[in-house]
Design an enzyme around this catalytic site. Sequence first.
Site, PDB file in Angstrom:
ATOM      1  CG  HIS A 245      -0.310  -6.935   8.061  1.00  0.00           C
ATOM      2  ND1 HIS A 245       0.449  -7.510   7.058  1.00  0.00           N
ATOM      3  CD2 HIS A 245      -1.353  -6.321   7.446  1.00  0.00           C
ATOM      4  CE1 HIS A 245      -0.138  -7.306   5.904  1.00  0.00           C
ATOM      5  NE2 HIS A 245      -1.224  -6.557   6.096  1.00  0.00           N
TER       6      HIS A 245
ATOM      7  CD  GLN B 273      -6.334   2.505  -2.656  1.00  0.00           C
ATOM      8  OE1 GLN B 273      -5.405   3.222  -3.022  1.00  0.00           O
ATOM      9  NE2 GLN B 273      -6.146   1.264  -2.235  1.00  0.00           N
TER      10      GLN B 273
ATOM     11  CB  SER C 294      -5.449  -8.718   4.787  1.00  0.00           C
ATOM     12  OG  SER C 294      -6.350  -7.648   4.607  1.00  0.00           O
TER      13      SER C 294
ATOM     14  N   GLY D  84       3.314  -6.213  -2.553  1.00  0.00           N
ATOM     15  CA  GLY D  84       3.038  -7.591  -2.146  1.00  0.00           C
ATOM     16  C   GLY D  84       2.293  -8.357  -3.227  1.00  0.00           C
TER      17      GLY D  84
ATOM     18  CE  LYS E  80      -4.517 -10.554   1.226  1.00  0.00           C
ATOM     19  NZ  LYS E  80      -5.212  -9.345   0.874  1.00  0.00           N
TER      20      LYS E  80
ATOM     21  CG  HIS F  33       2.091  -3.506   5.585  1.00  0.00           C
ATOM     22  ND1 HIS F  33       1.030  -3.770   6.425  1.00  0.00           N
ATOM     23  CD2 HIS F  33       1.565  -2.996   4.456  1.00  0.00           C
ATOM     24  CE1 HIS F  33      -0.104  -3.433   5.823  1.00  0.00           C
ATOM     25  NE2 HIS F  33       0.193  -2.961   4.625  1.00  0.00           N
TER      26      HIS F  33
HETATM   27  O1  PAF Z   1      -1.916  -1.916  -1.393  1.00  0.00           O
HETATM   28  C1  PAF Z   1      -2.175  -0.834  -0.789  1.00  0.00           C
HETATM   29  O2  PAF Z   1      -2.052  -0.723   0.421  1.00  0.00           O
HETATM   30  C2  PAF Z   1      -2.663   0.361  -1.590  1.00  0.00           C
HETATM   31  O3  PAF Z   1      -3.464  -0.037  -2.644  1.00  0.00           O
HETATM   32  C3  PAF Z   1      -1.520   1.280  -2.080  1.00  0.00           C
HETATM   33  C4  PAF Z   1      -0.613   0.566  -3.055  1.00  0.00           C
HETATM   34  C5  PAF Z   1      -0.728   1.775  -0.880  1.00  0.00           C
HETATM   35  C6  PAF Z   1      -2.115   2.502  -2.786  1.00  0.00           C
HETATM   36  O4  PAF Z   1      -2.946   3.232  -1.961  1.00  0.00           O
END
Ligand code: PAF
Length: 294
Positions: free
Chosen positions: A45, A72, A199, A161, A163, A48
């Site tokens: 978006h 994650q 987001s 970011g 954010k 980015h």
């Molecule tokens: O912010 C994100 O999109 C993710 O946490 C990242 C930094 C690409 C790591 O997977």
Amino acid sequence: MISDNAVSGAKTQVLDSIEAVRVWRHNAMKSGERVGFVPTMGALHEGHLTLMRQARAECDRVVASIFVNPLQFGPKEDFGRYPRTFESDLQMMSQAGVDAVFFPSEQEMYPDGRESVTRVVPNPELADCLEGHFRPGFFTGVATVVAKLFNIILPEAAFFGEKDYQQLQVVSRLARDLNLPIQIVPVKTVRELDGLAMSSRNVYLGEEQRLLAPLLYKTLTSVKDAAQSGKLSLQEALERGRNELMVMPGLELQYLEARNGDTFLAVTDFELPTVFLVAAKLKEVRLIDNIVAR
Ligand code: PAF
């Protein structure tokens, strides 16, 4: 220096293996170019694109990555349904002047399986509170994949970011503690007209939740203003903000907290810089936001 890509609007080159990145990186190194890196999980978006444009302005070559990092996500989180929109992402990156995108498979990133990969454990003072409290293991997953991506790409600068303010703190500390020769560049949050922070997860919001969502930024702003102007003490301002959010039907407040904007340590009184951070669930959609008083 602006690369050919930004001038000609050439297509972003897709690098789907570590080997392909090595070749690309080697060529950039030979010509002494400064490489800027924007790690993402795709579903791009305007937020980015702002990171990418800033990288474009500050670096000779820009490489992004798209990898939805399973490490994650918690077991009950949205890994499976996280939006995957590679074709439109690629188009947007080309328009933003991104030279290359690393788009690995999970096999490429975790060839021996994600469970058995060596983990990077981030500084617990930064990583165990707030997001880390509500998403156990999240920052270990982020630190691990970011360290791997840094080692694969070998950028001079990486753009993150604001954010995800806590993530920015964790990654900056990771780079410092591990002596990584990479400049971590923070980039301001991009917002919709009504204040909602952009987001990739905003697409999950139903009509009702979308109307409610800007309340997070509105509350952050009024808490910051009250504390910064001295109208209320920091604790009173936070308390008022929490009360406002807690009575909202359809919104489940997880935290509204203040931290020192540089050290990320807890603060009792207002000081500069102070960052105000919020997380809330709107039905099943979890949103985070923050605002910094500088
Ligand atoms: O912010 C994100 O999109 C993710 O946490 C990242 C930094 C690409 C790591 O997977």
